[in-house]
Write an enzyme that holds these catalytic residues in place. Sequence first.
Site, PDB file in Angstrom:
ATOM      1  N   LYS A  38      53.617  13.293   7.166  1.00 41.51           N
ATOM      2  CA  LYS A  38      53.267  12.635   8.431  1.00 41.51           C
ATOM      3  C   LYS A  38      53.248  11.116   8.262  1.00 41.51           C
ATOM      4  O   LYS A  38      53.680  10.380   9.150  1.00 41.51           O
ATOM      5  CB  LYS A  38      51.905  13.138   8.903  1.00 41.51           C
ATOM      6  CG  LYS A  38      51.907  14.632   9.202  1.00 41.51           C
ATOM      7  CD  LYS A  38      50.497  15.146   9.403  1.00 41.51           C
ATOM      8  CE  LYS A  38      50.448  16.653   9.456  1.00 41.51           C
ATOM      9  NZ  LYS A  38      49.078  17.170   9.325  1.00 41.51           N
ATOM     10  N   GLU A  58      57.018  14.768  18.568  1.00 48.23           N
ATOM     11  CA  GLU A  58      55.621  14.332  18.734  1.00 48.23           C
ATOM     12  C   GLU A  58      54.656  15.230  17.965  1.00 48.23           C
ATOM     13  O   GLU A  58      53.707  14.763  17.321  1.00 48.23           O
ATOM     14  CB  GLU A  58      55.253  14.342  20.227  1.00 48.23           C
ATOM     15  CG  GLU A  58      53.826  13.968  20.524  1.00 48.23           C
ATOM     16  CD  GLU A  58      53.509  12.525  20.168  1.00 48.23           C
ATOM     17  OE1 GLU A  58      54.022  11.615  20.819  1.00 48.23           O
ATOM     18  OE2 GLU A  58      52.736  12.314  19.208  1.00 48.23           O
ATOM     19  N   LYS A 113      57.142  18.657  10.555  1.00 45.52           N
ATOM     20  CA  LYS A 113      56.994  17.382   9.839  1.00 45.52           C
ATOM     21  C   LYS A 113      57.757  17.365   8.529  1.00 45.52           C
ATOM     22  O   LYS A 113      58.303  16.335   8.122  1.00 45.52           O
ATOM     23  CB  LYS A 113      55.523  17.070   9.581  1.00 45.52           C
ATOM     24  CG  LYS A 113      54.767  18.199   8.905  1.00 45.52           C
ATOM     25  CD  LYS A 113      53.500  18.520   9.636  1.00 45.52           C
ATOM     26  CE  LYS A 113      53.062  19.942   9.424  1.00 45.52           C
ATOM     27  NZ  LYS A 113      51.981  20.340  10.277  1.00 45.52           N
ATOM     28  N   LEU A 122      58.210  32.106  17.103  1.00 43.38           N
ATOM     29  CA  LEU A 122      57.213  32.626  18.047  1.00 43.38           C
ATOM     30  C   LEU A 122      55.902  32.887  17.326  1.00 43.38           C
ATOM     31  O   LEU A 122      55.272  33.923  17.496  1.00 43.38           O
ATOM     32  CB  LEU A 122      57.741  33.917  18.704  1.00 43.38           C
ATOM     33  CG  LEU A 122      58.996  33.732  19.567  1.00 43.38           C
ATOM     34  CD1 LEU A 122      59.601  35.084  19.939  1.00 43.38           C
ATOM     35  CD2 LEU A 122      58.660  32.945  20.834  1.00 43.38           C
ATOM     36  N   THR A 133      54.136  30.655  20.475  1.00 46.25           N
ATOM     37  CA  THR A 133      53.452  31.410  21.532  1.00 46.25           C
ATOM     38  C   THR A 133      52.524  30.472  22.326  1.00 46.25           C
ATOM     39  O   THR A 133      52.340  30.661  23.529  1.00 46.25           O
ATOM     40  CB  THR A 133      52.659  32.604  20.956  1.00 46.25           C
ATOM     41  OG1 THR A 133      51.794  32.131  19.925  1.00 46.25           O
ATOM     42  CG2 THR A 133      53.582  33.669  20.377  1.00 46.25           C
ATOM     43  N   ALA A 193      63.078  28.784  19.202  1.00 50.70           N
ATOM     44  CA  ALA A 193      63.144  29.481  17.910  1.00 50.70           C
ATOM     45  C   ALA A 193      61.779  29.383  17.252  1.00 50.70           C
ATOM     46  O   ALA A 193      61.269  28.281  17.046  1.00 50.70           O
ATOM     47  CB  ALA A 193      64.202  28.829  17.025  1.00 50.70           C
ATOM     48  N   GLY A 211      46.607  23.619  15.533  1.00 48.29           N
ATOM     49  CA  GLY A 211      46.157  24.654  16.460  1.00 48.29           C
ATOM     50  C   GLY A 211      47.172  24.861  17.561  1.00 48.29           C
ATOM     51  O   GLY A 211      47.938  23.949  17.911  1.00 48.29           O
ATOM     52  N   THR A 235      52.258  30.692  15.783  1.00 46.99           N
ATOM     53  CA  THR A 235      51.120  30.008  16.404  1.00 46.99           C
ATOM     54  C   THR A 235      51.580  29.032  17.491  1.00 46.99           C
ATOM     55  O   THR A 235      51.110  29.079  18.634  1.00 46.99           O
ATOM     56  CB  THR A 235      50.342  29.227  15.319  1.00 46.99           C
ATOM     57  OG1 THR A 235      50.002  30.133  14.280  1.00 46.99           O
ATOM     58  CG2 THR A 235      49.091  28.572  15.864  1.00 46.99           C
ATOM     59  N   VAL A 236      52.496  28.144  17.142  1.00 46.33           N
ATOM     60  CA  VAL A 236      52.884  27.091  18.088  1.00 46.33           C
ATOM     61  C   VAL A 236      53.835  27.642  19.160  1.00 46.33           C
ATOM     62  O   VAL A 236      53.684  27.336  20.353  1.00 46.33           O
ATOM     63  CB  VAL A 236      53.523  25.893  17.351  1.00 46.33           C
ATOM     64  CG1 VAL A 236      53.802  24.760  18.324  1.00 46.33           C
ATOM     65  CG2 VAL A 236      52.610  25.390  16.229  1.00 46.33           C
TER      66      VAL A 236
HETATM   67  N1  LIG Z   1      50.212  25.699  13.365  1.00 45.78           N
HETATM   68  C1  LIG Z   1      49.898  24.454  13.673  1.00 45.78           C
HETATM   69  O1  LIG Z   1      48.767  24.157  14.045  1.00 45.78           O
HETATM   70  C2  LIG Z   1      50.927  23.374  13.576  1.00 45.78           C
HETATM   71  C3  LIG Z   1      50.575  22.039  13.881  1.00 45.78           C
HETATM   72  C4  LIG Z   1      51.553  21.039  13.850  1.00 45.78           C
HETATM   73  C5  LIG Z   1      52.841  21.365  13.485  1.00 45.78           C
HETATM   74  N2  LIG Z   1      53.148  22.665  13.165  1.00 45.78           N
HETATM   75  C6  LIG Z   1      54.527  22.952  12.794  1.00 45.78           C
HETATM   76  O2  LIG Z   1      55.068  23.867  13.738  1.00 45.78           O
HETATM   77  C7  LIG Z   1      56.023  24.710  13.122  1.00 45.78           C
HETATM   78  C8  LIG Z   1      55.630  26.170  13.371  1.00 45.78           C
HETATM   79  O3  LIG Z   1      54.343  26.408  12.839  1.00 45.78           O
HETATM   80  P1  LIG Z   1      53.524  27.755  13.165  1.00 45.78           P
HETATM   81  O4  LIG Z   1      52.143  27.493  12.676  1.00 45.78           O
HETATM   82  O5  LIG Z   1      53.730  28.154  14.568  1.00 45.78           O
HETATM   83  O6  LIG Z   1      54.239  28.765  12.183  1.00 45.78           O
HETATM   84  P2  LIG Z   1      54.120  30.368  12.186  1.00 45.78           P
HETATM   85  O7  LIG Z   1      52.936  30.811  12.950  1.00 45.78           O
HETATM   86  O8  LIG Z   1      54.273  30.790  10.776  1.00 45.78           O
HETATM   87  O9  LIG Z   1      55.423  30.813  12.996  1.00 45.78           O
HETATM   88  C9  LIG Z   1      56.706  30.655  12.481  1.00 45.78           C
HETATM   89  C10 LIG Z   1      57.674  31.433  13.363  1.00 45.78           C
HETATM   90  O10 LIG Z   1      58.977  31.260  12.834  1.00 45.78           O
HETATM   91  C11 LIG Z   1      59.603  32.510  12.668  1.00 45.78           C
HETATM   92  N3  LIG Z   1      60.441  32.464  11.464  1.00 45.78           N
HETATM   93  C12 LIG Z   1      60.099  32.129  10.216  1.00 45.78           C
HETATM   94  N4  LIG Z   1      61.148  32.211   9.384  1.00 45.78           N
HETATM   95  C13 LIG Z   1      62.178  32.620  10.139  1.00 45.78           C
HETATM   96  C14 LIG Z   1      63.534  32.901   9.874  1.00 45.78           C
HETATM   97  N5  LIG Z   1      64.042  32.776   8.650  1.00 45.78           N
HETATM   98  N6  LIG Z   1      64.306  33.306  10.913  1.00 45.78           N
HETATM   99  C15 LIG Z   1      63.805  33.438  12.158  1.00 45.78           C
HETATM  100  N7  LIG Z   1      62.527  33.171  12.464  1.00 45.78           N
HETATM  101  C16 LIG Z   1      61.735  32.772  11.469  1.00 45.78           C
HETATM  102  C17 LIG Z   1      58.490  33.523  12.482  1.00 45.78           C
HETATM  103  O11 LIG Z   1      58.959  34.784  12.893  1.00 45.78           O
HETATM  104  P3  LIG Z   1      58.038  36.132  12.815  1.00 45.78           P
HETATM  105  O12 LIG Z   1      56.870  35.826  13.722  1.00 45.78           O
HETATM  106  O13 LIG Z   1      58.900  37.178  13.354  1.00 45.78           O
HETATM  107  O14 LIG Z   1      57.649  36.268  11.382  1.00 45.78           O
HETATM  108  C18 LIG Z   1      57.409  32.932  13.405  1.00 45.78           C
HETATM  109  O15 LIG Z   1      57.577  33.413  14.711  1.00 45.78           O
HETATM  110  C19 LIG Z   1      56.012  24.306  11.630  1.00 45.78           C
HETATM  111  O16 LIG Z   1      57.044  23.375  11.404  1.00 45.78           O
HETATM  112  C20 LIG Z   1      54.670  23.633  11.455  1.00 45.78           C
HETATM  113  O17 LIG Z   1      54.659  22.692  10.410  1.00 45.78           O
HETATM  114  C21 LIG Z   1      52.235  23.657  13.211  1.00 45.78           C
END
Ligand SMILES: NC(=O)c1ccc[n+]([C@@H]2O[C@H](COP(=O)([O-])OP(=O)(O)OC[C@H]3O[C@@H](n4cnc5c(N)ncnc54)[C@H](OP(=O)(O)O)[C@@H]3O)[C@@H](O)[C@H]2O)c1
Length: 435
Positions: free
Chosen positions: A207, A131, A107, A12, A17, A10, A308, A14-15
């Site tokens: 964190k 992790e 987190k 798609l 993909t 669930a 990232g 940044t993380v």
């Molecule tokens: N980015 C980082 O570097 C990083 C690092 C450590 C931890 N994290 C954690 O990893 C998690 C994801 O981060 P991310 O950066 O990958 O976030 P993101 O790029 O914003 O992606 C979020 C994804 O969730 C989907 N989404 C959001 N709300 C939704 C809903 N109500 N129903 C169904 N799908 C929904 C979005 O769909 P759409 O694409 O269709 O809008 C998107 O695919 C977060 O908890 C974040 O704190 C991220």
Amino acid sequence: MAEPLRIALAGLGTVGTGVIELLAANRSTIERRAGRPLEIVAVNARDRARNRGVDLSPYAWVDDMQAMAQRGDVDVVLELVGGSDGPALTLARAALDAGKAFVTANKAMIAHHGLALAEQAALRGVPLKFEAAVAGGIPVVKGLREGAAANRIERIYGILNGTCNYILSEMEHTGADFGEMLKAAQEKGYAEADPTFDIEGVDAAHKLAILAAIGFGARVDFANVEATGIGEVRAADITQAGALGYVIRLVGIASLDESADEARLLQRVRPCLVARGHPLAAVTGPTNAVVAEGNFSGQLLFQGAGAGAGPTASAVVADLIDIARGDSGAPFSVPVEQLEQFSPADPGNRMGRDYIRFTVNDRPGVLAEITAAMRDAEVSIESLIQRGRDHAGGEVLVAMVTHEGPERCVTKALDLLNGSPSLTAAPLVMPILAD
Ligand SMILES: NC(=O)c1ccc[n+]([C@@H]2O[C@H](COP(=O)([O-])OP(=O)(O)OC[C@H]3O[C@@H](n4cnc5c(N)ncnc54)[C@H](OP(=O)(O)O)[C@@H]3O)[C@@H](O)[C@H]2O)c1
């Protein structure tokens, strides 16, 4: 060939993909290490039509995220959506309830609900892993839970937010003020359009609460993390700190105060002065670093990319590999029912040195008023710097470093000065990180 570990994904973004790309790029390495293939079977996000730069055709698209938990062809639900509550939490509960293993990078959710989710996972006898929720690609959860498991942990601290670290280290590098560097961080993609959680220290606090729970075998207690962000740090503070041999970093610190009968937990996120020779001073840009002090291991330093797509996916897939191998273990290092409920420690008991910066009106007697308050509160001043006018209007910066003493004395001195017409703004106190 062993049965594959079947994953429902669930989120798609940044993380999400990044995980798809990593699983494809390192397929054979992962399969050999896990002893079986890791296979995504179903995916979900909000917008099915969006081009995400990865091929989603091998996977079933599920419109309703919650339905993933019910699928008979899924062993693990992987949540990469985000948000402390809402659909991520509903999915976590549904997945664990359905007896699926659950992996997340979230987190905020683990800081707020990690304890309840760990209880649910224990009840169902399924793994709960996160992790990637702490310091992105750095394997610090595993490092503490497994590598340092033989130690009594005495203190855990670190640079837990890449956005703040980028801003502070660039302020140091360029001499620019906070606002300018925040803008630069946003332009480079290191800060969100709404950076509140990062710059106010909330993300680092999430964190830290998780690290403290693992390190001290404590019930996760985010509500008692005291967080101060970096918005009040001025270029002049960085210059003053530099002149004294320090850099400024936003540091999350967790330690046990064992001065009373009952141990208490101190959890704080604060901008701190860090001596130039300390390993954290060399951590610049969006990098994260965590130091854990074990009673037999000594100081352990974990450092790397805190965010990232690639680094975060690396941590997520490590959790999936553990599950594929059948490695589980308590999410917070000891069985959830044995986690200790520590009361929050009184920060006034902290023994340490502080940097205090006053902004004052440029008129006679101001310095005497400040030093008198310090004397009356029994704060001993190690060095005092009065700078010339920093702004139009006669405002002057006065910075000092205290000798080691109880923090309550500094608080008392500031209380004595509270409301003084000599001060043009609330003083900024930054602890000096002890070695
Ligand atoms: N980015 C980082 O570097 C990083 C690092 C450590 C931890 N994290 C954690 O990893 C998690 C994801 O981060 P991310 O950066 O990958 O976030 P993101 O790029 O914003 O992606 C979020 C994804 O969730 C989907 N989404 C959001 N709300 C939704 C809903 N109500 N129903 C169904 N799908 C929904 C979005 O769909 P759409 O694409 O269709 O809008 C998107 O695919 C977060 O908890 C974040 O704190 C991220």
